[in-house]
Design a protein around this motif. Sequence first.
Motif, PDB file in Angstrom:
ATOM      1  N   ALA A   6       0.747  -1.202   0.119  1.00 41.79           N
ATOM      2  CA  ALA A   6      -0.149  -0.069  -0.029  1.00 41.79           C
ATOM      3  C   ALA A   6       0.958   1.141  -0.015  1.00 41.79           C
ATOM      4  N   ALA A   7       0.456   2.231  -0.848  1.00 45.88           N
ATOM      5  CA  ALA A   7       1.202   3.498  -0.766  1.00 45.88           C
ATOM      6  C   ALA A   7       0.389   4.583  -0.031  1.00 45.88           C
ATOM      7  N   VAL A   8       0.863   4.517   1.456  1.00 47.72           N
ATOM      8  CA  VAL A   8      -0.064   5.309   2.348  1.00 47.72           C
ATOM      9  C   VAL A   8       1.173   5.945   3.172  1.00 47.72           C
ATOM     10  N   ALA A   9       0.781   7.094   3.641  1.00 52.22           N
ATOM     11  CA  ALA A   9       1.581   7.924   4.460  1.00 52.22           C
ATOM     12  C   ALA A   9       1.683   7.308   6.061  1.00 52.22           C
ATOM     13  N   ALA A  10       2.968   7.416   6.585  1.00 57.09           N
ATOM     14  CA  ALA A  10       3.038   6.918   7.914  1.00 57.09           C
ATOM     15  C   ALA A  10       2.483   7.862   8.860  1.00 57.09           C
ATOM     16  N   ALA A  11       1.865   7.495  10.100  1.00 58.02           N
ATOM     17  CA  ALA A  11       1.414   8.340  11.100  1.00 58.02           C
ATOM     18  C   ALA A  11       2.440   8.853  12.127  1.00 58.02           C
ATOM     19  N   GLY A  12       2.389   9.951  12.508  1.00 51.81           N
ATOM     20  CA  GLY A  12       3.315  10.290  13.498  1.00 51.81           C
ATOM     21  C   GLY A  12       3.143   9.615  14.915  1.00 51.81           C
ATOM     22  N   PRO A  13       4.021   9.911  15.939  1.00 50.71           N
ATOM     23  CA  PRO A  13       4.108   8.982  17.317  1.00 50.71           C
ATOM     24  C   PRO A  13       2.696   9.565  18.091  1.00 50.71           C
ATOM     25  N   ALA A  14       2.323   8.570  18.928  1.00 48.81           N
ATOM     26  CA  ALA A  14       1.064   8.540  19.801  1.00 48.81           C
ATOM     27  C   ALA A  14       1.641   9.460  20.940  1.00 48.81           C
ATOM     28  N   GLU A  15       0.883  10.247  21.609  1.00 47.49           N
ATOM     29  CA  GLU A  15       1.282  11.034  22.823  1.00 47.49           C
ATOM     30  C   GLU A  15       0.158  10.648  24.039  1.00 47.49           C
ATOM     31  N   ALA A  16       0.917  10.206  25.237  1.00 44.38           N
ATOM     32  CA  ALA A  16      -0.184  10.072  26.359  1.00 44.38           C
ATOM     33  C   ALA A  16      -0.776  11.221  26.518  1.00 44.38           C
ATOM     34  N   ILE A  17      -2.062  11.091  26.850  1.00 46.57           N
ATOM     35  CA  ILE A  17      -2.985  12.289  27.125  1.00 46.57           C
ATOM     36  C   ILE A  17      -3.137  12.325  28.705  1.00 46.57           C
ATOM     37  N   GLU A  18      -2.722  13.668  29.284  1.00 45.44           N
ATOM     38  CA  GLU A  18      -2.588  13.859  30.717  1.00 45.44           C
ATOM     39  C   GLU A  18      -3.922  14.544  31.072  1.00 45.44           C
ATOM     40  N   THR A  19      -4.798  14.136  31.996  1.00 48.05           N
ATOM     41  CA  THR A  19      -5.824  14.931  32.371  1.00 48.05           C
ATOM     42  C   THR A  19      -5.441  15.504  34.057  1.00 48.05           C
ATOM     43  N   TYR A  20      -6.116  16.632  34.130  1.00 52.14           N
ATOM     44  CA  TYR A  20      -5.483  17.548  35.416  1.00 52.14           C
ATOM     45  C   TYR A  20      -6.875  17.644  36.322  1.00 52.14           C
ATOM     46  N   PRO A  21      -6.608  17.776  37.643  1.00 52.68           N
ATOM     47  CA  PRO A  21      -7.747  18.293  38.228  1.00 52.68           C
ATOM     48  C   PRO A  21      -8.015  19.730  38.122  1.00 52.68           C
ATOM     49  N   GLY A  22      -9.292  20.092  38.248  1.00 52.95           N
ATOM     50  CA  GLY A  22      -9.769  21.529  38.147  1.00 52.95           C
ATOM     51  C   GLY A  22      -9.530  22.457  39.478  1.00 52.95           C
ATOM     52  N   LEU A  23      -9.500  23.819  39.409  1.00 48.87           N
ATOM     53  CA  LEU A  23      -9.236  24.653  40.432  1.00 48.87           C
ATOM     54  C   LEU A  23     -10.422  24.220  41.580  1.00 48.87           C
TER      55      LEU A  23
ATOM     56  N   ARG B  50     -18.486   4.986  46.386  1.00 52.51           N
ATOM     57  CA  ARG B  50     -18.842   6.303  45.872  1.00 52.51           C
ATOM     58  C   ARG B  50     -18.057   7.218  46.657  1.00 52.51           C
ATOM     59  N   PRO B  51     -17.056   8.101  45.963  1.00 46.96           N
ATOM     60  CA  PRO B  51     -16.302   9.052  46.629  1.00 46.96           C
ATOM     61  C   PRO B  51     -17.052  10.285  47.070  1.00 46.96           C
ATOM     62  N   ALA B  52     -16.472  10.778  47.990  1.00 48.86           N
ATOM     63  CA  ALA B  52     -17.027  12.052  48.499  1.00 48.86           C
ATOM     64  C   ALA B  52     -16.445  13.386  47.418  1.00 48.86           C
ATOM     65  N   LEU B  53     -15.224  12.764  47.030  1.00 50.97           N
ATOM     66  CA  LEU B  53     -14.707  13.834  45.881  1.00 50.97           C
ATOM     67  C   LEU B  53     -14.127  13.056  44.770  1.00 50.97           C
ATOM     68  N   ALA B  54     -14.492  13.061  43.582  1.00 52.50           N
ATOM     69  CA  ALA B  54     -13.870  12.200  42.588  1.00 52.50           C
ATOM     70  C   ALA B  54     -13.330  13.357  41.801  1.00 52.50           C
ATOM     71  N   ILE B  55     -11.798  12.891  41.341  1.00 51.15           N
ATOM     72  CA  ILE B  55     -11.043  13.567  40.423  1.00 51.15           C
ATOM     73  C   ILE B  55     -10.461  12.695  39.336  1.00 51.15           C
ATOM     74  N   ASN B  56     -10.949  13.230  38.236  1.00 52.77           N
ATOM     75  CA  ASN B  56     -10.370  12.299  36.955  1.00 52.77           C
ATOM     76  C   ASN B  56      -9.264  12.923  36.461  1.00 52.77           C
ATOM     77  N   ALA B  57      -8.322  12.591  37.185  1.00 50.38           N
ATOM     78  CA  ALA B  57      -6.888  12.993  36.689  1.00 50.38           C
ATOM     79  C   ALA B  57      -5.952  11.925  36.831  1.00 50.38           C
ATOM     80  N   THR B  58      -5.115  11.822  35.931  1.00 45.85           N
ATOM     81  CA  THR B  58      -3.802  10.947  35.939  1.00 45.85           C
ATOM     82  C   THR B  58      -2.957  11.148  36.952  1.00 45.85           C
ATOM     83  N   PRO B  59      -2.150  10.211  37.492  1.00 40.34           N
ATOM     84  CA  PRO B  59      -1.109  10.698  38.506  1.00 40.34           C
ATOM     85  C   PRO B  59      -0.306  11.751  38.200  1.00 40.34           C
ATOM     86  N   ASN B  60       0.086  11.769  36.916  1.00 41.18           N
ATOM     87  CA  ASN B  60       1.099  12.972  36.503  1.00 41.18           C
ATOM     88  C   ASN B  60       0.348  14.131  36.623  1.00 41.18           C
TER      89      ASN B  60
END
Length: 558
Positions: free
Chosen positions: A173-190, A315-325
Amino acid sequence: MSDVVSPRTGGRLIVEALEANGVERVFCVPGESFLAVLDALHDSAIPVTVARHEGGAAMMAEAWGKMTGKPGIGFVTRGPGATNAASGLHVAMQDSTPMILFIGQVGRSMREREAFQEIDYRRMFGDVVKWVAEIDEAARIPEFLSRAFHVAMSGRPGPVVLALPEDMLREKAAVAAAGPAEAIETYPGLTQTAQLQKLLWKAERPLLVLGGSRWSDQAIGSMQRFAERFDLPVGVSLRRQGLFDHEHPNFAGEVGIAINPALAKRVKEADLLLLVGGRMSEMPSSGYTLLNIPEPKQTLVHVHGGSEELGRVYRPALAINATPNGFAAQIEAVHPPATIRWSAETRAANAAYRDWSEPKPRNVGGVEMGAVMRALRDVLPKDAILTNGAGNYSNWVHRYHRFSGPRTQLAPTSGSMGYGLPAAVAAKLRFPERTVIAFAGDGCFQMTSQEFGTAAQEGAAILVIVVDNAMYGTIRAHQERSYPDRIEATKLVNPDFAALARAFGGHGETVERTEDFLPALERAQASGKPAILHLKVDPEAISPSATLAEIKGKRLKE
């Protein structure tokens, strides 16, 4: 610059995607169903480690994912190759490890006929992995590979399976290569960090527990500084002992199998439990007894990168959808109260851990494992990597060794036997300058003992400590507890494991007395070869806390 893309085979496109994503090594057992990939790897700079069994190859790939945070890569052939590899996929799923397993598949024109070694992998692995797919066209390989890397690393990491029809791999197949994948970090809100601060300021008996995956060295350091600023007692989840320095004055111990009763009490009585990265599943929760379901008595703050894990059991009193990083990057915004009220509790938690983790002399025959662990603590470098599979022997490792930091422990939270040896091979290939020791019971070792041959072929100078009590010890302990005097199917008649090491060109010794262990260790390390120390231990010494007779006697009294 020309926009013309030359045709390449599917095998070549697979390898190009691996190269683009910075893959450093692949693990495999070769098969005719993916010869086109092997041909492309021949022209690549990516090293290929050839395992003796697909389960070993998959566990090596899983261990690589644990160490690097990027998907470990395995290749196995169709049918029996895929079924053999399932054990490693299960480890990756339960341990939240990024991994991609490529499986050769029958030709596209033969599907749905039960052709030679044909399996529908979507149905087979649908509930075992995060995503499973079959690539039908070579032109779609960059798309599928990009998605596979993203899925394996995102949210709660885990394994991906991609099936590769062998005729598709030969297709061009004549197809272009894809770039590298990056892990997506999620962060807690203020708002969430402000809520966390309020909860901490109200607490009297807080406890921080670290677990899960997706931890960078920087995040681990940030959480240590957070614990110091708040003077929090810190526990680590089952077999995540590299997440906090065990010599730190805030360390409270492992929240795992055979937990320190003082630590179990502390978890139950905490008024604020901050769980970062972990799931508090069956083993860390002592069979779901440390927290009530679904409403914990503790004020639970649960931080996890996978939103589906938040509220799944507790059931958490406070749920934070964030990666450890992501969470660790924002934790500096949380400030301690003017007066910290729990410092005495933190000192007490650490004192209880230190007492629990100090081996006590045991009046048993053969090699005494507590003394072995105490000796290793004195002589091993701080960055030594210890691996193990499943079995009662591992209790000595988890209880008595003091892990110092990231990537010093490789062990399956899934409880898979046979993991320690292939994980050690992967660890030594990734960190050849570091000391790598695999612990295995006699039953555990024989699940993957053939991978000592992989270590020999690769020149990976690992040390395997085989703890031989001539039985499947964990199951025997359960038998003594539940069915005393009705022992069945747990006895083992074992070979000379030291001779096996020598047969592969390695170093092997049998150790029958505790005082002979350190001299044997020194000779094994000086050999510069893969080595096995075959330790003969007393079958009565079934755990650090009890003998078989004591377990049986307790049951009979009941």
